[in-house]
Enzyme design. Structure first.
Site, PDB file in Angstrom:
ATOM      1  N   LYS A  79       0.859  -1.181   0.000  1.00 51.90           N
ATOM      2  CA  LYS A  79       0.000   0.000   0.000  1.00 51.90           C
ATOM      3  C   LYS A  79       0.900   1.238   0.000  1.00 51.90           C
ATOM      4  CE  LYS A  79      -3.947   2.040   2.537  1.00 51.90           C
ATOM      5  NZ  LYS A  79      -4.832   1.905   3.703  1.00 51.90           N
TER       6      LYS A  79
ATOM      7  N   SER B 237      -9.816   1.898   2.841  1.00 53.26           N
ATOM      8  CA  SER B 237      -8.940   2.634   1.968  1.00 53.26           C
ATOM      9  C   SER B 237      -7.913   1.803   1.211  1.00 53.26           C
ATOM     10  CB  SER B 237      -8.196   3.686   2.794  1.00 53.26           C
ATOM     11  OG  SER B 237      -7.324   3.070   3.718  1.00 53.26           O
TER      12      SER B 237
ATOM     13  N   SER C  48      -9.968  -0.439   7.041  1.00 55.28           N
ATOM     14  CA  SER C  48      -9.363  -0.267   5.717  1.00 55.28           C
ATOM     15  C   SER C  48      -8.663  -1.492   5.148  1.00 55.28           C
ATOM     16  CB  SER C  48      -8.373   0.899   5.737  1.00 55.28           C
ATOM     17  OG  SER C  48      -9.079   2.114   5.716  1.00 55.28           O
TER      18      SER C  48
END
Lengths: 485, 477
Positions: free
Chosen positions: A78, A153, A177
């Protein structure tokens, strides 16, 4: 089957038998990326050259017999995890050109274990969002339905694993997330206990809630990734100096005699009927394995969202103060003086959702409001934690839906922040309480969208989650499907 | 109408730890800008602070030396504000729960003593330094100082005059330097002070509106700024005006204070507990361990010197103004067995010589052993006081011991009566007229003969012996 479709443990076996090389696996992954990335857009930055160099290194280590379960395995990161020499943007214009001078601890650990990084994957700006629609690099699409969001997210991390654009990935979870996009993309996602995995090098959103965790194709891979990333780090004062068990040892233990808590506050109106149906089947599978499902109560559940939307923005308003245009990242160039430079930089550098949260957080911490908001929220947070402590005296793990609905369509909730916030309603409590949670696939809707089941356990009981999820996964007899890309 | 000033001080002291408070970077000064920095003190995205334990211990020392209560648990908080020298956009400090509270120090003024309360002592990190380019509209940030540990010592509003405030400040300074936790350099900013000042009519109990004074970088400036501000407030009130709550800067050159920002522009720092740091837990055992490392503090030492060495309070005050000076005195006093003589030499000659060269006792070229030898040589009559002064000067410039100088210069005092008699005879023979005058009753002229004898002996004659012999010989024996 292509190599990129396999799991970590399957590939590890092939590697160990010298049937495939890391380079072949990486080739297969990048071939897939070339084919589907235009549709999915999981990645913000591809690390192709470095990946092949790392694969060559891994192959050398493999030939020398220096093999860990992660050696040669392609992993996506990420874009909130700092990577030395590789742009790390958090999906924000304000960091669009930021190149960290150091590696996050988890990145170091994966590197040391021989993993190969394929690139940095997309996310909501500064991890604020549930749909991966707020990144300054554009949206990521759900591999199961390109008209839908992948969740967020960590949408890029989830979509990349679901679309076989990597074998596993890392994400971060502040209010759901990891677990919510894992559920919406049909993969396994774990948020470890707060303090289990070092946050050093994770660009902070809300420091008291953030945790790094893995996205994998099955529970066994989740255990393998956890074995690498978990553990105390002297560079993170909030990481806990506790021994880390071998999580793979929990994989085939079964759950006979376990008690699974079903919190009545989580089975409420507004849950999609198909999600509710999937929950019922999940309970049936669990009971079939010799566990007893009992109704429990988490009485302060109703306050979770409110508490979260005070604490997280408050911490964020302070954490994001460093993006001021002075030292790195984006700077608006035409300010007359310092104040104007700050204002223009931050106005143009941050997106709407990030600015909204900075303003909420600044307000909540302001003198005269602190006691009513931040302080009160911290007190209620203590009660929420207490709910779980009490619940875990009655049950081994707790089962809830991960998300009230399957993946929604792109744009559907962008103009309605409150609706967007509600998609994390079942995941936020674990962050507030600091406990671990895992989302495992538990079926599909009639339209073919994945549904996820969330299991929660007490502090540092990740082993129990793996034991539970693995037992469920092995016995659920879910139809083996792949997204049609 | 008579006004009474109310003064409280906030003192920031830089701690002398080797590394910064939240990272491993060196705290050394005077190096290339930004050379002692790392991602942590530069506030790069993703970094986390890790507390330096030495900072806690140093702060505990100050807390114990000022009779504070050390909190079992204390927390760090973030003080949020934007400025280019603050890379994270917040300063890590302590707010709701400081390390120590409820202490005091004693100050001495006009022979009396007064307790000045200490509200709290807390730990925090220093900010960086801005460097402004004179030729272009550019500013640069040097982050070597970012993350250097500071303690803030907040006093109660217990001071009632600029003198009291200065005495308090000097006391804190002295303690910090004694504890060897701060170098106390005010010009370089390792010891800084802000003052809160208000005035009220004598007899009133409520406080008046206060102003905050900044930018006073010497004891003298603190005193001047406070005196100025007190007069300014008195004038305002006396002429029917009002004091406005504001922050003011002291302008040394103008000798006046100027408004920096008003109440409306005051920052809202939005303090909240720093989630990146865990609470600091200090148990009784740790406190005792630190207590054992405390040196004798200035006030205790002063009293002991007065008792043990029988020296005047003033001498004791000067000699204990630094730990090294006090140690130097004690060594000379013990070696020579003459504390008062030791005190006189140190306070007179040594400090005068050092001050002229702006040096301090640590670089004194005369070792305590040498000074005590010099004192003994005077005591046993080997040299005269006057000779000693000359020898001292040689000792100071060459670093040699007194014996060596005496031998090299043949300076031993003449105590041989035969030699002295011969010299006196010589003088009397050369001055028959004066001798007659003396015998005729003009006794004042005696001094003239002593001088002449000294001249003949090049100052080496033992003065007492010369007096004695001269009297006898002039009397006509």
């Amino acid at each position: 089957m292509e190599l990129n479709q396999l799991t970590i443990h399957e590939l590890h076996e092939l590697i160990t038998k010298r049937e495939v090389s890391s380079t072949q696996i990486v080739q297969s992954v990048f071939k897939r990326i070339e084919t589907v990335e235009k549709d999915i857009h999981s990645y913000v930055t591809l690390m192709k050259e470095r990946a092949f160099a790392a694969a060559a290194d891994a192959d050398k280590r493999i030939r020398e017999g220096d093999i860990t379960p992660m050696t040669g395995i392609p992993v996506a990161l990420k874009d909130v995890l700092c990577t030395k020499g590789i742009r790390t943007t958090c999906g924000s214009r304000i960091l669009h050109n930021y190149i960290p001078p150091y590696d996050a601890t988890v990145v170091e650990k994966l590197k040391a274990a021989g993993a190969v990084f394929t690139g940095k994957v997309n996310m909501d700006e500064f991890a604020m969002g549930s749909s991966t629609e707020t990144s300054c690099f554009g949206i990521t699409r759900n591999p199961w339905d390109l008209k839908r969001i992948p969740g967020g997210s960590s949408g890029g991390s989830a979509a990349a694993v679901a679309a076989d654009e990597c074998i596993a990935s890392l994400g971060s979870d502040t209010g759901g997330s990891i677990r919510q996009p894992a559920a919406l993309c049909g993969v396994v996602g774990m948020k470890p206990t707060y303090g289990r995995v070092s946050r050093f090098g994770l660009v902070a959103f809300a420091s008291s809630l953030d945790q790094i965790g893995p996205f994998t194709k099955d529970v066994e891979d989740c255990a393998i990734m956890m074995n690498v990333i978990a553990g105390y780090d002297s560079r993170d004062s909030t990481s806990v100096p506790l021994d880390v068990p071998d999580y793979t040892a929990f994989l085939s233990r079964g759950i006979d005699g376990w008690t699974v808590g079903i919190p009545r506050e989580y089975f409420i109106e507004g849950i999609d009927p198909e999600v509710m149906e999937a929950m019922k089947s999940t309970i049936a599978v669990i009971e079939g394995l010799g566990a007893k499902c009992v109704e429990i109560s988490l009485p302060h559940t109703g306050y979770c969202l409110a508490v979260y939307y005070i604490i997280a923005p408050a911490e964020a308003s302070s954490n994001l103060a460093r993006y001021d245009g002075v030292k790195y990242g984006f700077r608006a160039g035409d300010g007359r003086d310092l104040l104007e430079m700050y204002k223009k930089t931050r106005s143009a550098g941050f997106g709407a959702e990030v600015k909204r949260r900075i303003m909420i957080g600044t307000y909540a911490l302001s003198s005269g409001y602190y006691d009513a908001y931040y302080k009160k929220a911290s007190q209620v947070r203590g009660l929420i934690k207490g709910d779980f402590e009490k619940a875990f005296t009655q049950c081994d793990v707790i089962l809830t839906p991960t998300s009230p609905t399957p993946a929604f369509t792109i744009g559907e909730k962008m103009d309605d922040p409150l609706q967007m916030y509600l998609s994390d309603i079942f995941t936020i409590s674990a962050n507030l309480a600091g406990i671990p949670g895992i989302s495992v696939p538990c079926g599909f809707t009639r339209r073919g969208l994945p549904i996820g089941a969330q299991f929660l356990a007490g502090h540092f009981e990740e082993g129990k989650l793996i034991q539970m999820a693995s037992a469920y996964e092995k016995n659920a007899n879910l139809e083996k499907r792949r997204p049609n890309l | 109408m008579e006004y009474e000033p109310i003064i409280g001080l906030e003192v920031h002291a830089q701690l002398l730890t080797k590394s910064k408070i939240f990272c491993g970077c060196s705290t050394q000064f005077g190096v290339e800008p930004n050379s002692h920095t790392c991602p942590v003190c530069m506030g790069m995205p993703g970094v986390l602070p890790v507390l330096n334990k030495k900072v806690v211990e140093y702060t505990m020392k100050m807390a114990l030396a000022t009779h504070c209560r050390i909190n079992e648990v204390c927390n760090f908080a973030r003080k949020n504000y934007f400025y280019p020298d603050l890379p994270k956009g917040y300063q890590i400090s302590q707010y709701a729960s400081p390390l120590a509270e409820h202490g005091y120090v004693d100050i001495e003024l006009n022979g009396g003593r007064k307790k000045i309360g200490i509200t709290r002592i807390h730990m925090e990190e220093d900010a960086g330094k801005l460097l402004h380019d004179e030729h272009t509209p550019s500013s640069y940030v040097d982050m070597n100082r970012t993350g250097v540990p500071l303690i803030e010592i907040v006093s109660e509003p217990d001071m009632r005059s600029a003198e009291e405030a200065t005495a308090y400040l000097k006391r804190l300074h002295e303690i910090l330097v004694y504890l060897e936790i701060c170098d106390g350099n005010m010009e370089e900013g390792s010891f800084r002070c802000d003052a809160n000042v208000s005035i009220r009519l004598k007899g009133e109990t409520a406080f008046g509106t206060r102003t905050e004074l900044k930018n006073m970088n010497s004891f003298r400036n603190v005193q001047r700024a406070l005196e100025y501000e007190i007069r300014r407030q008195e004038y305002l009130l006396a002429s029917g005006g009002e004091v406005v709550q504001e922050t003011k800067l002291w302008d040394d050159a103008q000798g006046a204070t100027y408004s920096m920002r008003g109440k409306e522009e005051a920052h809202d720092y939005r303090y909240f507990p720093d989630p990146d740091l865990v609470p600091v837990v200090i148990d009784g055992r740790w406190i005792e361990e630190v207590r054992e490392t405390l040196p004798e503090l200035p006030l205790e030492k002063r009293e002991r010197f007065i008792q043990e060495y029988q020296i005047p309070p003033y001498d004791a005050g000067v000699l204990t103004s630094s730990r090294v000076l006090a140690d130097y005195f004690e060594e000379v006093a013990k070696l020579s067995g003459k504390p008062k003589a030791a005190s006189n030499w140190i306070m007179g000659e040594i400090l005068r010589f050092l001050n002229e060269e702006k040096r301090d006792i640590t670089s004194c070229p005369i070792l305590p052993q040498s000074l005590s030898e010099l004192i003994q040589l005077i005591e046993d009559g080997t040299i005269s006081g006057k000779m000693a002064k000359d020898i001292f000067e040689d000792m100071y410039t060459t670093g040699k011991g007194p014996q060596q100088i005496i031998e090299e210069k043949g300076l031993v005092q003449i105590t041989d009566e035969e030699i002295l008699k011969k010299a006196i005879e010589e003088v009397l023979a050369a001055n028959p007229v004066q001798a007659e005058q003396y015998r005729g009753g003009k006794e004042k002229i005696f001094g003239y003969f002593v001088g002449q004898v000294m001249k003949v002996t090049r100052g080496k004659a033992n003065p007492a012996l010369v007096n004695d012999l001269l009297k006898k010989m002039l009397a006509g024996s």
